[in-house]
Design an enzyme around this catalytic site. Structure first.
Site, PDB file in Angstrom:
ATOM      1  N   ASN A  11       8.210  39.713  66.640  1.00 41.71           N
ATOM      2  CA  ASN A  11       8.147  39.245  65.249  1.00 41.71           C
ATOM      3  C   ASN A  11       7.085  38.149  65.177  1.00 41.71           C
ATOM      4  O   ASN A  11       7.291  37.043  65.675  1.00 41.71           O
ATOM      5  CB  ASN A  11       9.534  38.705  64.852  1.00 41.71           C
ATOM      6  N   LYS A  13       6.047  36.630  62.602  1.00 39.47           N
ATOM      7  CA  LYS A  13       6.317  35.651  61.521  1.00 39.47           C
ATOM      8  C   LYS A  13       5.028  35.417  60.725  1.00 39.47           C
ATOM      9  O   LYS A  13       4.245  36.340  60.573  1.00 39.47           O
ATOM     10  CB  LYS A  13       6.913  34.369  62.112  1.00 39.47           C
ATOM     11  N   HIS A  99      16.408  37.824  58.480  1.00 40.10           N
ATOM     12  CA  HIS A  99      16.064  36.838  59.517  1.00 40.10           C
ATOM     13  C   HIS A  99      16.556  35.459  59.059  1.00 40.10           C
ATOM     14  O   HIS A  99      16.524  35.153  57.865  1.00 40.10           O
ATOM     15  CB  HIS A  99      14.551  36.823  59.748  1.00 40.10           C
ATOM     16  N   GLU A 101      15.232  32.708  59.087  1.00 38.47           N
ATOM     17  CA  GLU A 101      14.234  31.949  58.328  1.00 38.47           C
ATOM     18  C   GLU A 101      14.209  32.397  56.869  1.00 38.47           C
ATOM     19  O   GLU A 101      13.941  31.605  55.969  1.00 38.47           O
ATOM     20  CB  GLU A 101      12.859  32.088  59.003  1.00 38.47           C
ATOM     21  N   GLU A 169      20.581  36.570  66.703  1.00 41.27           N
ATOM     22  CA  GLU A 169      19.658  35.457  66.925  1.00 41.27           C
ATOM     23  C   GLU A 169      20.359  34.146  66.568  1.00 41.27           C
ATOM     24  O   GLU A 169      20.437  33.784  65.380  1.00 41.27           O
ATOM     25  CB  GLU A 169      18.415  35.608  66.034  1.00 41.27           C
ATOM     26  N   GLY A 175      12.813  29.315  68.490  1.00 38.62           N
ATOM     27  CA  GLY A 175      11.671  28.407  68.556  1.00 38.62           C
ATOM     28  C   GLY A 175      11.959  27.079  69.241  1.00 38.62           C
ATOM     29  O   GLY A 175      11.158  26.150  69.163  1.00 38.62           O
ATOM     30  N   SER A 214      14.087  32.344  71.660  1.00 38.05           N
ATOM     31  CA  SER A 214      13.459  31.786  72.869  1.00 38.05           C
ATOM     32  C   SER A 214      13.461  32.733  74.063  1.00 38.05           C
ATOM     33  O   SER A 214      13.636  32.308  75.205  1.00 38.05           O
ATOM     34  CB  SER A 214      14.104  30.441  73.245  1.00 38.05           C
TER      35      SER A 214
END
Ligand code: 13P
Length: 253
Positions: A11, A13, A99, A101, A169, A175, A214
């Site tokens: 991904n 992003k 996701h 985010e 996730e 991250g 990660s």
């Protein structure tokens, strides 16, 4: 369920200009070269601006492409949005839905995510539906509750092993360089598998469950060897072909 064919998806992003094309080409060439030894499907979810050009440049190879998000409608007055049908036409075979985010930046609820997954299916795309707890929820002992609730709310009734992939996730692992312990990953993936099988029967047993957060070359083998982990959704490490390919090596025979 280690017998399921794994999927490793990158991904990107909101990263990637035209220079990213060479990274995709490198992945494509390595995936083609390793066809007999790499036992995983490999996918890249580039930004929408690169999807069509990348899919065309990599046409005929084993590398597939996904969108990062879609609107639930096929077309209409929704400025700035992209439909699942548009992604399909641009060369995607899948789209990420929900996701964390998107949940955080755009207040996406499980109901919204479910509608996006249904849109993916309508357009003939697989939906990669993301779920995962925040650090506060984990500390409060709510991880399994949250994951089950998100799964129930975000997955459409029409989900099958072919048209849907679940990505676990943990929000706090994205991250940050932090990952759950192997035992924690095993516990959550076992719960997801149990929920999927209870709701979807044989389709739930055969649905792929990815781990994301990660994943790096040095931890991929350990994470991807856990029971019911059928691949990875990789963020930062998918931006550099050499790192992404090192993760894929976890599946080399
Ligand atoms: P990182 O691999 O950068 O932690 O991102 C994971 C992710 O969000 C993939 O969707």
């Amino acid at each position: 369920m280690t017998s399921l064919r794994p999927l490793v998806a990158g991904n990107w992003k909101m990263n990637g200009l035209k220079s990213g094309l060479s990274e995709a080409q490198a992945v494509r060439e390595a995936v083609s070269a390793a066809q007999s030894t790499c036992a995983a499907d490999v996918m890249i979810a580039p930004p929408a601006t690169l999807l069509m050009v990348m899919a065309e440049a990599c046409r005929g190879g084993k590398l597939s492409f996904a969108g990062q998000d879609c609107h639930s409608k096929a077309s209409g007055a929704h400025t700035g949005d992209v439909s699942a049908e548009m992604l399909k036409e641009a060369g995607a075979s899948a789209v990420i839905a929900g996701h964390s985010e998107r949940r955080a930046d755009h207040a996406e609820t499980d109901a919204v995510i479910r509608a996006k997954a249904e849109a993916a299916h309508r357009a003939g795309l697989a939906a990669i539906v993301c779920i995962g707890e925040t650090l506060g929820e984990r500390h409060a002992g709510l991880t399994l509750t949250v994951v089950s609730r998100q799964l129930k709310g975000a997955l459409p009734d029409g989900a099958t092993a072919q048209n849907t992939v679940v990505a676990y996730e943990p929000v706090w692992a994205i991250g940050t360089g932090l990952t759950p312990s192997i035992a924690d990953v095993a516990e959550v993936h076992a719960r997801i598998r149990a929920d999927l099988t209870a709701r979807f029967g044989a389709n739930g047993t055969a649905m792929r469950i990815l781990y994301g957060g990660s994943v790096k070359p040095d931890n991929a083998k350990a994470l991807l060897s856990v029971a019911n982990v059928n691949g990875a959704l990789v963020g930062g490490a998918s931006l550099k072909a050499s790192d992404f390919l090192a993760i894929l090596r976890a599946y080399e025979s």
